[in-house]
Design a protein around this motif. Structure first.
Motif, PDB file in Angstrom:
ATOM      1  N   HIS A  42       0.828  -1.203   0.000  1.00 44.89           N
ATOM      2  CA  HIS A  42       0.000   0.000   0.000  1.00 44.89           C
ATOM      3  C   HIS A  42       0.868   1.262   0.000  1.00 44.89           C
ATOM      4  O   HIS A  42       0.593   2.224  -0.694  1.00 44.89           O
ATOM      5  N   ARG A  43       1.918   1.204   0.794  1.00 40.03           N
ATOM      6  CA  ARG A  43       2.804   2.373   0.865  1.00 40.03           C
ATOM      7  C   ARG A  43       3.536   2.610  -0.458  1.00 40.03           C
ATOM      8  O   ARG A  43       3.711   3.740  -0.888  1.00 40.03           O
ATOM      9  N   GLU A  44       3.968   1.504  -1.033  1.00 40.72           N
ATOM     10  CA  GLU A  44       4.684   1.620  -2.302  1.00 40.72           C
ATOM     11  C   GLU A  44       3.838   2.250  -3.393  1.00 40.72           C
ATOM     12  O   GLU A  44       4.288   3.092  -4.149  1.00 40.72           O
ATOM     13  N   LEU A  45       2.598   1.774  -3.465  1.00 40.74           N
ATOM     14  CA  LEU A  45       1.725   2.286  -4.514  1.00 40.74           C
ATOM     15  C   LEU A  45       1.530   3.794  -4.331  1.00 40.74           C
ATOM     16  O   LEU A  45       1.584   4.576  -5.273  1.00 40.74           O
ATOM     17  N   ARG A  46       1.327   4.182  -3.086  1.00 35.00           N
ATOM     18  CA  ARG A  46       1.137   5.590  -2.798  1.00 35.00           C
ATOM     19  C   ARG A  46       2.370   6.392  -3.213  1.00 35.00           C
ATOM     20  O   ARG A  46       2.273   7.410  -3.898  1.00 35.00           O
ATOM     21  N   ALA A  47       3.544   5.889  -2.822  1.00 35.63           N
ATOM     22  CA  ALA A  47       4.783   6.591  -3.151  1.00 35.63           C
ATOM     23  C   ALA A  47       4.985   6.655  -4.666  1.00 35.63           C
ATOM     24  O   ALA A  47       5.408   7.678  -5.208  1.00 35.63           O
ATOM     25  N   ARG A  48       4.637   5.567  -5.323  1.00 41.57           N
ATOM     26  CA  ARG A  48       4.845   5.520  -6.771  1.00 41.57           C
ATOM     27  C   ARG A  48       3.940   6.517  -7.490  1.00 41.57           C
ATOM     28  O   ARG A  48       4.363   7.217  -8.401  1.00 41.57           O
ATOM     29  N   LEU A  49       2.685   6.578  -7.065  1.00 41.27           N
ATOM     30  CA  LEU A  49       1.767   7.533  -7.684  1.00 41.27           C
ATOM     31  C   LEU A  49       2.241   8.968  -7.452  1.00 41.27           C
ATOM     32  O   LEU A  49       2.249   9.797  -8.359  1.00 41.27           O
ATOM     33  N   GLN A  50       2.651   9.243  -6.220  1.00 36.32           N
ATOM     34  CA  GLN A  50       3.111  10.605  -5.913  1.00 36.32           C
ATOM     35  C   GLN A  50       4.296  10.985  -6.785  1.00 36.32           C
ATOM     36  O   GLN A  50       4.381  12.085  -7.301  1.00 36.32           O
ATOM     37  N   GLN A  51       5.188  10.007  -6.953  1.00 33.12           N
ATOM     38  CA  GLN A  51       6.398  10.283  -7.722  1.00 33.12           C
ATOM     39  C   GLN A  51       6.074  10.461  -9.206  1.00 33.12           C
ATOM     40  O   GLN A  51       6.535  11.414  -9.831  1.00 33.12           O
ATOM     41  N   GLU A  52       5.275   9.556  -9.739  1.00 33.38           N
ATOM     42  CA  GLU A  52       4.993   9.610 -11.174  1.00 33.38           C
ATOM     43  C   GLU A  52       4.205  10.855 -11.558  1.00 33.38           C
ATOM     44  O   GLU A  52       4.369  11.386 -12.645  1.00 33.38           O
ATOM     45  N   PHE A  53       3.328  11.273 -10.672  1.00 36.11           N
ATOM     46  CA  PHE A  53       2.494  12.419 -11.028  1.00 36.11           C
ATOM     47  C   PHE A  53       3.133  13.750 -10.628  1.00 36.11           C
ATOM     48  O   PHE A  53       2.621  14.816 -10.966  1.00 36.11           O
ATOM     49  N   ALA A  54       4.241  13.691  -9.923  1.00 32.44           N
ATOM     50  CA  ALA A  54       4.883  14.929  -9.496  1.00 32.44           C
ATOM     51  C   ALA A  54       5.374  15.730 -10.695  1.00 32.44           C
ATOM     52  O   ALA A  54       5.392  16.960 -10.673  1.00 32.44           O
ATOM     53  N   VAL A  55       5.719  15.036 -11.759  1.00 30.20           N
ATOM     54  CA  VAL A  55       6.283  15.720 -12.918  1.00 30.20           C
ATOM     55  C   VAL A  55       5.290  16.716 -13.524  1.00 30.20           C
ATOM     56  O   VAL A  55       5.680  17.757 -14.036  1.00 30.20           O
ATOM     57  N   GLU A  56       4.010  16.407 -13.384  1.00 25.67           N
ATOM     58  CA  GLU A  56       3.018  17.310 -13.972  1.00 25.67           C
ATOM     59  C   GLU A  56       2.989  18.669 -13.277  1.00 25.67           C
ATOM     60  O   GLU A  56       2.523  19.657 -13.846  1.00 25.67           O
ATOM     61  N   LEU A  57       3.485  18.691 -12.056  1.00 23.63           N
ATOM     62  CA  LEU A  57       3.467  19.963 -11.327  1.00 23.63           C
ATOM     63  C   LEU A  57       4.504  20.935 -11.854  1.00 23.63           C
ATOM     64  O   LEU A  57       4.466  22.127 -11.535  1.00 23.63           O
ATOM     65  N   THR A  58       5.450  20.441 -12.635  1.00 25.81           N
ATOM     66  CA  THR A  58       6.504  21.325 -13.126  1.00 25.81           C
ATOM     67  C   THR A  58       6.138  21.963 -14.468  1.00 25.81           C
ATOM     68  O   THR A  58       6.876  22.790 -14.976  1.00 25.81           O
ATOM     69  N   GLU A  59       4.999  21.564 -15.026  1.00 25.60           N
ATOM     70  CA  GLU A  59       4.619  22.132 -16.323  1.00 25.60           C
ATOM     71  C   GLU A  59       4.210  23.598 -16.176  1.00 25.60           C
ATOM     72  O   GLU A  59       3.704  24.014 -15.142  1.00 25.60           O
TER      73      GLU A  59
END
Lengths: 258, 173
Positions: free
Chosen positions: A41-58
């Motif tokens: 559960h923790r991994e999935l959460r961390a993975r989603l946060q990481q993968e979607f973080a890139v969109e914040l830099t647009e």
């Protein structure tokens, strides 16, 4: 240990109170499978946060920034609805003059709003400001302004609240367009392009023109007699055809010969 | 009620939220153009009712809710086409996911896109945007128990789509 998976999930998300946390931690200690499930559960959460973080830099498009920053009326004024606007305007001196601003007309004639003087006024539609006061006159904003600038007559973008009836050149040389507002039966008006703004020349009250046979039909929309009369007063020549509209749009509706 | 000073401040706070609001709108609509259109409509609506935002409430939750409502309105005006397609398609994919070799390579983004709308919004708000359950449930207008079960189902589906084939799932470098 029999802890529901949803509880393990809530633990991984930091949602449990301390008693429940203690219980889960004991179970994790005793049962590797529980510990592993929490880790998943923790991994999935961390993975989603990481993968979607890139969109914040647009880079955020200008139009979205403008949507937040520009429609704010001048300092000191407030965004109000029609009812509030009318009462707020009551004490103003112009009201004692011959302007008869009636937004809830009993007759067709009274439903026309022309030559509004000073005073603050905003018209909302579907929670969006579409007409607001700019100094001494009403101008289109929000979805109405976008529709006037971008849409061709008869076309209606899926998300647009506005339909353009037709476009014409006024005697002043300015481009003017008739419009109707979706979902507000019969409401609409005429707007003319002056500089960077669409000034509202005539406005009809929503609901004042019902489906009672008291309207004229044109190819693509229903026009109230008030609008037709206003167009007849303003127009020079014939309405633009599609080619004419496209050409006018290309020049951002700036009057010819200026 | 807002005063001019705080109102200005709130506008800048909303500007600061724009990247997250865009990201949420994309997860919601699964289409960047729709996302920006819906966000623009939502921003206009939000500014009109800023006085309804209570300063002790989270501005991001409040904005997420407005974005979502704007999208629901948009879907309604499109005749629910997209909603219906979403449910059917995503259901199929999720069912196949654990059996399908190619899902190994699936990106997180496309796995998200395959979740049914209900699960996608729950996952997006809690796991991507980091809202507490209570806030996310409020944004979606559902009881917290409903949120939890949507979130659990969404997680399971994502794990099924993203996990390596059986047997290597526990190995980590």
């Amino acid at each position: 240990m029999n802890i529901p998976d949803e509880t393990l999930m809530a633990y991984a998300d930091g949602e449990l109170d301390s008693a429940a946390r203690t219980e889960v931690e004991a179970a994790m200690h005793d049962d590797p499978q529980v510990a592993q499930r929490v880790a998943q559960h923790r991994e999935l959460r961390a993975r989603l946060q990481q993968e979607f973080a890139v969109e914040l830099t647009e880079v955020v498009p200008e139009r979205l920034l403008a949507a937040v920053r520009t429609p704010i009326p001048a300092a000191g004024s407030k965004i109000v609805d029609l009812e509030e606007a009318r009462s707020a305007m009551a004490p103003r001196s112009w009201r004692t003059r011959s302007y008869k601003l009636s937004w809830l007309p009993v007759s067709m004639a009274a439903s026309i709003l022309v030559g509004v003087g000073a005073g603050f006024l905003v018209w909302r539609h579907s929670d969006s400001i579409i007409i607001q006061n700019a100094g001494d006159r009403l101008v289109a904003s929000g979805s109405l302004a976008r529709g006037l600038s971008n849409q061709l007559a008869g076309d209606r973008a899926p998300a647009s609240a506005v339909e353009i009836g037709f476009s014409f050149v006024a005697k002043s040389g300015d481009y003017c367009r008739t419009f109707t507002i979706a979902d507000a039966a019969g409401s609409g008006g005429v707007a003319c392009r002056r500089g960077e703004r669409w000034e509202i020349r005539v406005l009809t009250q929503p609901g004042s023109v019902g489906a009672r046979g008291s309207e004229y039909r044109t190819a693509s929309s229903t026009l109230s007699p008030a609008i037709v009369t206003a167009v007849e007063e303003l127009i020079s020549g014939e309405p633009l055809d599609r080619t004419g509209e496209i050409a006018a749009r290309k020049r951002a509706w700036q009057a010819a010969g200026r | 009620m807002n005063t001019n000073g705080t109102a200005e401040n709130v506008h800048e706070q909303i500007v600061a939220l724009l990247p997250r609001l865009r990201r949420f709108a994309r997860n919601l609509t699964r289409n960047p153009h729709d996302a920006d259109d819906v966000l623009q409509i939502a921003l206009e609506r939000a500014l009109l009712k800023l006085d309804q935002w209570h300063r002790d409430a989270r501005l991001d939750s409040w904005m997420f809710k407005i974005v979502r409502n704007a999208w629901i309105d948009e879907l309604r005006s499109r005749g629910r086409r997209d909603l219906i397609f979403t449910g059917a398609e995503a259901g199929d994919h999720v069912g196949d996911a654990s059996l399908d070799r190619e899902v190994e390579l699936m990106s997180v983004q496309s796995a998200m896109g395959r979740l049914p709308e209900e699960q996608r919004t729950a996952v997006s708000l809690v796991l991507v945007e980091g809202l507490p359950y209570k806030e996310a449930a409020e944004v979606l207008g559902i009881p917290i128990g409903t949120l939890t079960s949507r979130l659990a189902r969404g997680r399971d589906a994502l794990q099924a789509m993203l996990a390596p084939p059986q047997g290597t799932a526990h190995e980590h470098p």
